[in-house]
Structures are given as structure tokens and as C-alpha cells.
Design an enzyme around this catalytic site. Sequence first.
Site, PDB file in Angstrom:
ATOM      1  N   LYS A  22      54.078  79.593  29.389  1.00 54.44           N
ATOM      2  CA  LYS A  22      52.749  79.737  30.160  1.00 54.44           C
ATOM      3  C   LYS A  22      51.680  80.426  29.008  1.00 54.44           C
ATOM      4  O   LYS A  22      50.634  80.040  29.099  1.00 54.44           O
ATOM      5  CB  LYS A  22      52.670  80.685  31.356  1.00 54.44           C
ATOM      6  CG  LYS A  22      51.674  80.532  32.093  1.00 54.44           C
ATOM      7  CD  LYS A  22      51.925  81.208  33.510  1.00 54.44           C
ATOM      8  CE  LYS A  22      53.292  80.735  34.470  1.00 54.44           C
ATOM      9  NZ  LYS A  22      54.523  81.151  34.572  1.00 54.44           N
ATOM     10  N   ARG A 115      51.406  86.897  35.953  1.00 55.02           N
ATOM     11  CA  ARG A 115      52.325  85.875  36.085  1.00 55.02           C
ATOM     12  C   ARG A 115      53.400  86.282  35.010  1.00 55.02           C
ATOM     13  O   ARG A 115      53.093  86.530  33.878  1.00 55.02           O
ATOM     14  CB  ARG A 115      51.714  84.701  35.891  1.00 55.02           C
ATOM     15  CG  ARG A 115      50.930  84.028  37.024  1.00 55.02           C
ATOM     16  CD  ARG A 115      50.445  82.830  36.570  1.00 55.02           C
ATOM     17  NE  ARG A 115      49.873  82.076  37.724  1.00 55.02           N
ATOM     18  CZ  ARG A 115      48.146  81.784  37.812  1.00 55.02           C
ATOM     19  NH1 ARG A 115      47.407  82.242  36.743  1.00 55.02           N
ATOM     20  NH2 ARG A 115      47.774  81.168  38.681  1.00 55.02           N
ATOM     21  N   GLY A 130      58.307  78.499  38.169  1.00 58.91           N
ATOM     22  CA  GLY A 130      58.781  78.942  39.657  1.00 58.91           C
ATOM     23  C   GLY A 130      60.022  79.979  39.622  1.00 58.91           C
ATOM     24  O   GLY A 130      60.430  80.293  40.763  1.00 58.91           O
ATOM     25  N   GLN A 181      45.687  87.682  33.645  1.00 61.71           N
ATOM     26  CA  GLN A 181      44.512  86.556  33.589  1.00 61.71           C
ATOM     27  C   GLN A 181      43.486  87.041  34.809  1.00 61.71           C
ATOM     28  O   GLN A 181      43.910  87.360  35.735  1.00 61.71           O
ATOM     29  CB  GLN A 181      45.043  85.314  33.750  1.00 61.71           C
ATOM     30  CG  GLN A 181      43.943  84.383  33.478  1.00 61.71           C
ATOM     31  CD  GLN A 181      44.618  82.934  33.643  1.00 61.71           C
ATOM     32  OE1 GLN A 181      45.519  82.450  34.277  1.00 61.71           O
ATOM     33  NE2 GLN A 181      43.826  81.776  32.776  1.00 61.71           N
ATOM     34  N   GLU A 295      47.054  73.430  36.637  1.00 56.86           N
ATOM     35  CA  GLU A 295      46.425  74.272  37.854  1.00 56.86           C
ATOM     36  C   GLU A 295      45.120  74.431  37.434  1.00 56.86           C
ATOM     37  O   GLU A 295      44.624  74.880  36.362  1.00 56.86           O
ATOM     38  CB  GLU A 295      47.259  75.468  37.995  1.00 56.86           C
ATOM     39  CG  GLU A 295      48.621  75.430  38.479  1.00 56.86           C
ATOM     40  CD  GLU A 295      49.225  76.379  38.712  1.00 56.86           C
ATOM     41  OE1 GLU A 295      48.659  77.512  39.114  1.00 56.86           O
ATOM     42  OE2 GLU A 295      50.631  76.648  38.868  1.00 56.86           O
ATOM     43  N   ARG A 309      51.064  72.700  31.508  1.00 57.48           N
ATOM     44  CA  ARG A 309      52.491  72.626  30.964  1.00 57.48           C
ATOM     45  C   ARG A 309      52.810  71.219  31.131  1.00 57.48           C
ATOM     46  O   ARG A 309      52.152  70.545  31.922  1.00 57.48           O
ATOM     47  CB  ARG A 309      53.480  73.420  31.938  1.00 57.48           C
ATOM     48  CG  ARG A 309      53.488  73.133  33.209  1.00 57.48           C
ATOM     49  CD  ARG A 309      54.544  73.873  34.065  1.00 57.48           C
ATOM     50  NE  ARG A 309      54.449  73.652  35.670  1.00 57.48           N
ATOM     51  CZ  ARG A 309      53.944  74.755  36.359  1.00 57.48           C
ATOM     52  NH1 ARG A 309      53.614  75.867  36.077  1.00 57.48           N
ATOM     53  NH2 ARG A 309      53.860  74.656  37.726  1.00 57.48           N
ATOM     54  N   HIS A 826      79.570  41.930  35.854  1.00 54.47           N
ATOM     55  CA  HIS A 826      80.926  41.806  35.804  1.00 54.47           C
ATOM     56  C   HIS A 826      81.589  42.188  36.996  1.00 54.47           C
ATOM     57  O   HIS A 826      82.723  41.585  37.429  1.00 54.47           O
ATOM     58  CB  HIS A 826      81.382  42.966  34.703  1.00 54.47           C
ATOM     59  CG  HIS A 826      82.756  43.221  34.692  1.00 54.47           C
ATOM     60  ND1 HIS A 826      83.441  44.077  35.376  1.00 54.47           N
ATOM     61  CD2 HIS A 826      83.800  42.635  33.809  1.00 54.47           C
ATOM     62  CE1 HIS A 826      84.533  44.332  34.979  1.00 54.47           C
ATOM     63  NE2 HIS A 826      84.959  43.469  34.377  1.00 54.47           N
TER      64      HIS A 826
END
Length: 872
Positions: A22, A115, A130, A181, A295, A309, A826
Site C-alpha cells: 500500500k 492503515r 483486508g 495519510q 479507492e 493495488r 474422451h
Amino acid sequence: MHSHVLFFNQVDRSSLPFVGGKGANLGELSKAGFPVPGGFCVTTYAYKDFIATSPKMDSLFDELNAMNPNDLDQLRKVGERIRTHLQQLEIPSRLKSEMIYAWESVGKTYAYAVRSSATAEDLPTASFAGQQDTYLNIKGQEELLQHIQKCWASLFTDRAISYRSKNGFDHRQVYLSVVVQRMVNPEISGILFTADPVNGNRNVVSIDASFGLGEAIVSGMVSADLYRVKAGQIIHKNISEKKVAVFSLTEGGTQKKDLPPSQQTKQALTDSQIFGLADLGKRIEKHFGSPQDIEFCIENGKIFVVQSRPITSLYPLPAIPREPLRVMLSFGHVQMMTDPIKPLGISVLQTVFPKHIFLEAGGRLFIDPTEVLRTKLGRKIFPRVVHQLIDEATGRAISEVIQRPEFRQVPPKPGLVKSARRFMTPIIKEVWRNLWKRDPKLAKSKVESYMQKKWTEIREALQRVNGARRLEAIQHELSILGKDVSRNLFPYPVCFPISFILLKRLLGDDKELHQLNKSLPGNITSEMGLQIGDLADLVRELPEVEEYLKHASDRTFYKGLANVSGGERFKQAFEDFISKYGMRCPGEIDLTRPRWRETPTQLVPAILGHMRSVKPGEHRQKFIHGEQEARKAARRMMDHVGHHGFKSKRVKRLIEVYRYFGGLREHHKYLFTLILDECKKAIMAEADKLVNKGVLLQAEDVFFFTLDELIQLLKGEFKQDVSSFVACRKEKYEWHQALKPPRLMTSEGEIVTGSAGKEKFPEGALVGSPVSAGIVEGKARIVLKPEEAHLNEGEILVAPHTDPGWTPLFQSAKALVTEVGGLMTHGSVVAREYGIPAVVGVDDATQKIKNGQMIRVDGNQGFVEILSGESK
């Protein structure tokens, strides 16, 4: 000294080992000038220094690595102890100071998203997304430090531990960075996929959007609007009812709010914003070089990217242009072998067949019949042939794609029809002579004479040379094999399905044809199955041999037989069998698969299974009975059309063609496996030399090279480090094993399944194609690999697919269910030959049906019912 904290503008893709997936992606985006809110990464060095202060972590790691990943109770307890311990540790003062400095530099007044960013996260082949925790709207110094520490601890959530354990990751070797962030306070948030995540179309941008923070979408709290964009046009809109949204609180944290009724059904994004996002997504995809899961947030009308990602769920595409639209069908589904093939196996097949038509993707081959389908005649005939003879679902999917305007507006290649006619005309003439002129009884000797001649030629050609010249000889022989076999063998087995179609038209149905299919004369694969039965009957007389076989190993298989009573007798019979069929195995078109001559224990389950489920001599009696039933069916067919007149002559002739040419349907594949085995022997002889020289660690490493690369290796012209090269190819092959190949996809990456028919079936029935008539009930036996089969009397064989290497199991099965197949593949033909009901093309049958469940197989209508929930 390693940095504990790095700002986004100091980070790029090369930073992944210390800022995680990330963090590396956000840094890369930020450096490239994309609209990313400011922030910083607390690196893995900070995590390592933090846990190094713990006196307990070494023993806790040992406990984790020794744990059974399926023991969920133990997993939960250990995870809880580690998380509690890490949240109670004191953060070292120097590390704390660095994080506070970074926070102050970005801005103390902002709220932040905190995160996790694991080093194995957001990779092209594995997504840990996640698995760890995310915290939103974090304000103030103490809150920030506390939540960074919580992120570190979240590396040991139950789901994260379980995911790593089941995917073979060492818990010590997965480190955590934390992305801090600046929070955007958005009116709208969402997720943007630069390829359609449902069907894989790389030209479609798919956008989910709703009001407020993206947490409402990610957590499933709200159904987002869905928009799809292709070629600058919005091709789909689904405006959902958005009853709630998540918003930031002024004092920190978030809250869920009900939206006013007027906003609930309002389109979240304007059309202009949809186009802007689609364009932004494609620019990000181009930067990273692969489809992205992005996102985004929109604050005061401005778009921000907060994460990107790779989309790891997409099936890989062949290296061809996306446009004009092309269609590719899975060669593995045609050949009943959907497993990945190692590079040498792929290379061999692409040498036999045209490389521009047989395309590699995800370790499998895909046939590109696009140019044929661009012609009127090709569009008319090809889908019908696939639908009727190979796989109904694939046939439906082809029919769907070729109706699209973007496919039909592209004209066929100039000269294609002319060159195809030049190649096919002599073959068609031979087929016509076989159908109507030549004595079908003489076909077998002609075919086998050619096969013996071709096999001898190639074997002698490979024995005359050594080293790189031997592999160049393999390339040459394989490159002319396809055309040679097409001209000399193809006109014989193709008469089998043609006569089937013609007889069906003349008779009006195919009911008697299924009876006519039994015990075909001269069928080399059926004869192989009968000889397996003979071996089983021999073992019945030799109890010590039976006991030995249960524990035999490949390395000492023949030697060990000398030490048991009756062993020499069985050995002689077994060696006779191997001399005829030792080059065969499941998935035999893949040169890299172990042959029965190399691993004889592959045949043991079939021999022992036959003993359990078939009475002595019963297999031979069944064959004789099948011949009698076929003769009776032929008489009934003649009675139906009368014994005089043109139609009667036609039917009589076609019955003979059907029987005798049907017996030759496996001969071309038998020849191919003979030649492949000669090639393999030659390649492995050269591989042994490379091992002796210290170039390779083991002979089987040659399977991870192409033929061209092996020739370079033998000539001393291979420029890469061999060990690293092989390790990289092996890792890629492991990834390919986890992929599920589609039946059909387009050059845009779209997986097309085709619309199923509207027949009525019982509720909950698993629907496929009926290929061998009859209705039976019995216990299901799931068999993923024939060498691991344990069929008992009266059990129904449920398999992903079958090919000639599976034939030994058919004597024991009461019925057949496969995930792949069609009328003339077959398993279908053999099931009809043995008189057992079969339903093929049942999606995910080996997962939906469990061992020991009572099931009903309806080979008349083409469905399977699960009658009981019991399994064992």
C-alpha cells in the site's frame, strides 16, 4: 541507518520491502503526480525495532509457525495473546519522536487515516488486502501513536494469521509498515476497477460510488451505484438506494447517518465525474502496467486517490493486441486437461501447432479460431461443431461473441479461404473416400502401418544426434508432425463424428447410436482398459502381490516384486502392459507429466479398484456383451429404415464406418504420446548431462525451460543465472496452479460463459450435458487425480475431466460426472462404450458434490441431483 519514517515523495515501487504494498503504491502515485492526499509511511524497520523490545516474540513466532492452520480455536487464542502483548509494549522514544515529527510536518490540524501495509500485500499474485486493520479520522498525537501501535498488532488478527498459514507464508518473514495519510472529508467515495472485476474485460472501467466515506461500501453497509465505461461511453448505470452513509466527526472518529429520502436514489456521480474517474483510472493503470483496484474520494469537487493495488483475480491474457476483438477457447477444455502446463510442455505443443493460433496464458494454451470465425462458413459451422461434439457451454459462448457488431465488422484475412481450401481439399477428399468408398475393415491396418513408420522415423532421427543438435532435431520433427498427421491420420477418426451426425439425421434421433457405440473394434484405449482388468484378475490369484502393491514405491517397484510370491509372474504381465502403454498417463499431451513407465505406482489404484468393484472376468464379458448389444442396435436401425433402397444402403454403410472408424478415434493421440515419449527420453538424457556438469540441480529442472532456451543452454549461450531463472519459473508455475482457466475469453480479457438453455430441471440440480443415456443412483467418489483414486463397487466417478490416462477407472464406475466435456470428448465416448450414464460440463462438480453423498445421475436429460447431505 535505516529510516523509520518516509514521506510519500520519498517512496516508490522499489520501496516495497520496507513500506509494504500500500505504501509503495501511494508513494509511486504521489511521485508520478497523481492526486494523492499527503502522508508518510512508518517503515518495517520501525516495526522490527518495536517488536525487538519484546522478550516474548521469538517464542510466540515459534508457536505460530508450528500451529495447525485449521485449528481455529488455538489460532484465536494465540492471536489474542500476541495482540494484547504488542499493545502493552512501550514504543521506543527515538521511534516515537520520528513519527511525531512526520505528523507535524504534514499538519497537526488534519485528521488522518491510519492503515496497515504488509510487505506481502497488494502484489500482482497475492493480495493481503483486508487482513489487517484500518482506522479513520484519527486526530491528535496520542491517538495517532496509539493507532499505529494497533496497526502493528493487527498483523496478528485471526484472519491475517489464518491467511498466511494457509498460503505458506512464514509469520517471521511478513513485516508491517503503517501508512498515515491525511483524511479527505469527501462528499462521495468509491472504488474504481480499471478492468471489469466480474468478467475480466480489460477495456471496461467499473466504478462503485456512494455518499460519504468509502467505509460504507467496503463494509457492505450500503449498496453503491455501479457505473461501467467502455471506449468513452457509459455502457451501464445501476443507481442503488443508498439509505445510509459514513461521515467523519469533528472531534475524531466516524459515524453512520441516515440519508434524506431525496438523496437515497440520487445518482452519486455526475456523468462528467464518471468520465473523469475512468480517464484517471486508465492513466494509473498505464503507469503501473497492470489493471488496478483504486479507492477514490471526491472533496469539494476534486478527485483524490487514496489507494491503488493490482487486481489479482483476473485471469492473465495472451501477449496479443486487445483490438480488433478476438476470441480464444481453452485447449485444456478441448483436451480434458485444465491443469497448468510447465514451460517445456507449452513450448512442445506450440512447436507442433501454429504458435500464432495456440496462445499461452496462465500456464495454459488457448486456441484462437478468430480468422475462421470471421468467414461466413466458419461462423456457421465452427460453433455447431464445438457445441455438438466438444463442449456445449463453449459453443454457446462462441455463438454469443460472433454476433457482436465489433466482431462482425472486421473482415477475414485476405487469402485465408484460399489457403484453407488448398490445405483442406486433399483431406476432405480422403474423408469422402473413407466415408463412401473404402472398406472400413482395412482402415486399422493402414493407420497402424503409418503410425509404426512415423514413430520409427522419429526415434531413429533422435538417436543419430546428441546435445543441442538432438533438441534441434526434436524441434524439426515436431514442427512437421501436425501437418503430417493431419494428412495421414485425420481422415480416419474424423469419419466417426461425421457418421454420427449423418446417422442421426437419417434416423431422426441418436438413441440407438449410443448402443452402437459400445465395444468398438480396435479401440486402442479400450483395449488398454481391458488389459488393466486382466492385470487385476491376475493379482486376485496372487495375494502377496496385492499386499505388496498397496505399499510399493516407484524407485523399487520392479525389484521389490522379486521378493514376493507370484511377483515374477505379475512382473512379466505388467512389463508387457508397460511395453505397449508405458508412455501414457493422465494429461499425456503435456510432455512434462510423469509417464506410467516412469512412475508405475500410478496404475496401482486402478488395478486395486478394479478388484474391489468388478468381478473376475466381468470386464471381458461386458465387452462381449457390448458387441452383442451393438449388433442388435444395428439390426434395429436397419429394420427402422428397411432393408432395401438408397437410404437403407446409406445407413448400412454408415453403421460400418461408425463402428470401425470409431475404433480408431484414439490412434492419433496414441501416436502423439509415443512421439512425445521419444522426445522426452532424448531431452532427459541431455538433462542428465547438464546435471553431471553442475548446470542444473536436478534433471526435472529442464521442464521450466522452453525448447529454444534449452538449446541455448546446451550451446552455452544462455545468458541468465540458471538457478534464479528456474526458481522464478517454478514460482510462476505455483501461481498458475491456483488459477482457474476460463472456457472462452476474448482478447479484451472478457470471460464469456454463454447463456444457458431454458430447460426445466429439478430444484437444486447441477446441470450439464447429457452424453451417455441412463439414470442411476449411487455414492459419489470425488477423484481429482486418477493415481489417487479409491473407487468402490457401485460408486459414481466425479472428476474435473478425463483423458485416456483415466480409462482404467471406467470399468469400476457406475456413472460419470465431469466438470469439462462434450458429446465426443474422451469420457463421453468411453462412458457410452461401457454403457454407463454420464453428464459432463457440470461446473464445479468436484466442489459442490462431496465424497459419499448419494447422487442421481440423469444421463438422459443432463443433470445431477444430490439426494443426501451425508459425506465421508
